[in-house]
Design an enzyme around this catalytic site. Structure first.
Site, PDB file in Angstrom:
ATOM      1  N   SER A  73       0.821  -1.256   0.014  1.00  0.00           N
ATOM      2  CA  SER A  73      -0.028  -0.127  -0.032  1.00  0.00           C
ATOM      3  C   SER A  73       0.886   1.327   0.014  1.00  0.00           C
ATOM      4  CB  SER A  73      -0.917  -0.253   1.316  1.00  0.00           C
ATOM      5  OG  SER A  73      -1.701  -1.283   1.461  1.00  0.00           O
TER       6      SER A  73
HETATM    7  N1  SAH Z   1      -0.640  -4.772   4.208  1.00  0.00           N
HETATM    8  C1  SAH Z   1       0.212  -4.958   2.940  1.00  0.00           C
HETATM    9  C2  SAH Z   1      -0.769  -4.724   1.688  1.00  0.00           C
HETATM   10  C3  SAH Z   1      -0.947  -6.151   0.919  1.00  0.00           C
HETATM   11  S1  SAH Z   1      -2.247  -5.942  -0.220  1.00  0.00           S
HETATM   12  C4  SAH Z   1       1.293  -3.805   2.833  1.00  0.00           C
HETATM   13  O1  SAH Z   1       1.749  -3.675   3.924  1.00  0.00           O
HETATM   14  O2  SAH Z   1       1.326  -3.163   2.004  1.00  0.00           O
HETATM   15  C5  SAH Z   1      -3.631  -6.912   0.694  1.00  0.00           C
HETATM   16  C6  SAH Z   1      -3.320  -8.284   0.950  1.00  0.00           C
HETATM   17  O3  SAH Z   1      -4.568  -8.844   1.252  1.00  0.00           O
HETATM   18  C7  SAH Z   1      -3.125  -9.413  -0.395  1.00  0.00           C
HETATM   19  O4  SAH Z   1      -1.684  -9.792  -0.199  1.00  0.00           O
HETATM   20  C8  SAH Z   1      -4.027 -10.485  -0.540  1.00  0.00           C
HETATM   21  O5  SAH Z   1      -3.622 -11.459  -0.857  1.00  0.00           O
HETATM   22  C9  SAH Z   1      -4.636 -10.216   1.009  1.00  0.00           C
HETATM   23  N2  SAH Z   1      -6.006 -10.714   0.979  1.00  0.00           N
HETATM   24  C10 SAH Z   1      -6.962 -10.578   0.188  1.00  0.00           C
HETATM   25  N3  SAH Z   1      -8.052 -11.250   0.897  1.00  0.00           N
HETATM   26  C11 SAH Z   1      -7.762 -11.791   2.012  1.00  0.00           C
HETATM   27  C12 SAH Z   1      -8.315 -12.567   2.907  1.00  0.00           C
HETATM   28  N4  SAH Z   1      -9.422 -13.185   2.808  1.00  0.00           N
HETATM   29  N5  SAH Z   1      -7.574 -12.813   3.876  1.00  0.00           N
HETATM   30  C13 SAH Z   1      -6.158 -12.620   4.030  1.00  0.00           C
HETATM   31  N6  SAH Z   1      -5.653 -11.993   3.213  1.00  0.00           N
HETATM   32  C14 SAH Z   1      -6.278 -11.620   2.217  1.00  0.00           C
END
Ligand code: SAH
Length: 272
Positions: free
Chosen positions: A113
């Protein structure tokens, strides 16, 4: 125009001393040289900070100044954002963009993000009713849905006593584990699972923060939220886009507010 050098700048200790007219390799302002290139400073024209970490500190400090000028006012958030080395969470080919306010690919179609969005959401989380607006309070246990590369989990560890972070993609759960190893954060717990179900074993949570957006905030998250706790999550908005939703749990029920539009990857069910 001279092409912009990549980061880490490729410098070798075996490079001959620059002769007349030779162009010295330039390190992008404030960026650290690649580890193992000590001694290469001799061929670098611009002075570079003494250690790689001092170099990234300077770039990160500029990112934090920008966050503050854009309205992030909570000192806890600014401190946390200046502590966590975001460049350690992105692919080496993208390291020179690590402190720009942009989301970046982290593999498997997912993204890290934007720093401004991470800061904004954590600032909102710290507004949880239980903290009563106390400027120096820390959150208790926090659940993060969507670990991705682990960056936000590391930032959260500076403002919460325990961080449970759940990821549905095995590859990213492993990647986050590898990324976080360097930081030795004993209070961050990485879990592989479907975050739509929350993580009941760690409940109740003082805060729940989602990095992926679904149609609605799952009931399980509300059920796992402590009284006085807050959920901050991107959720489908009435116009079909996405908006940040804040849900507070009070002694007599939940209160929901819809804030600004955001763009997150989709919240999906199941493990893959
Ligand atoms: N927190 C991260 C952003 C990751 S993007 C950062 O520090 O930048 C969002 C993530 O959510 C992705 O890796 C995706 O695989 C995950 N995601 C989507 N649906 C999910 C679910 N039901 N449970 C766990 N993770 C999920």
């Amino acid at each position: 125009m001279k092409p912009r050098p990549g980061f880490p700048a490729r410098l070798t200790t075996s490079a001959p001393a620059p002769g007349p007219g030779a162009r010295a390799a330039k390190v992008p302002a404030g960026m650290p040289p690649k580890p193992g290139t000590r001694g290469a400073a001799a061929v670098v024209a611009a002075p570079i900070p003494a250690t790689p970490s001092m170099a990234s500190d300077a770039v990160r400090a500029r990112m934090v100044q920008k966050l503050a000028s854009q309205g992030i006012a909570d000192a806890r958030v600014l401190r946390a954002m200046s502590s966590v080395e975001r460049h350690r969470f992105v692919d080496s080919a993208l390291v020179n963009q690590a402190y720009e306010d942009t989301s970046l690919p982290i593999g498997l179609g997912q993204t890290i993000s934007k720093p401004s969005v991470v800061a904004r959401m954590i600032e909102l989380l710290l507004g949880a009713p239980a903290l009563n607006g106390q400027a120096d309070a820390r959150l208790g246990r926090v659940l993060e849905i969507g670990t991705g590369c682990g960056y936000q989990a590391a930032v959260l560890s500076h403002v919460a006593s325990e961080v449970y972070s759940i990821e549905r993609l095995r590859g990213l759960n492993e990647r986050a584990r590898a990324n976080l190893r360097h930081f030795r954060l004993a209070t961050v717990h990485l879990l592989l699972g479907d975050g739509m179900l929350g993580y009941a074993k760690g409940a109740p949570y003082a805060g729940i923060i989602a990095a992926a957006g679904g149609d609605a905030v799952p009931d399980a998250w509300i059920a796992q939220l402590a009284v006085g706790g807050r959920i901050v999550a991107p959720t489908r908005s009435a116009d079909g886009g996405q908006a940040l939703v804040v849900i507070d749990r009070g002694p007599s029920g939940v209160q929901r507010r819809v804030l600004e539009a955001v763009h997150f990857v989709p919240l999906k069910s199941g493990i893959a």
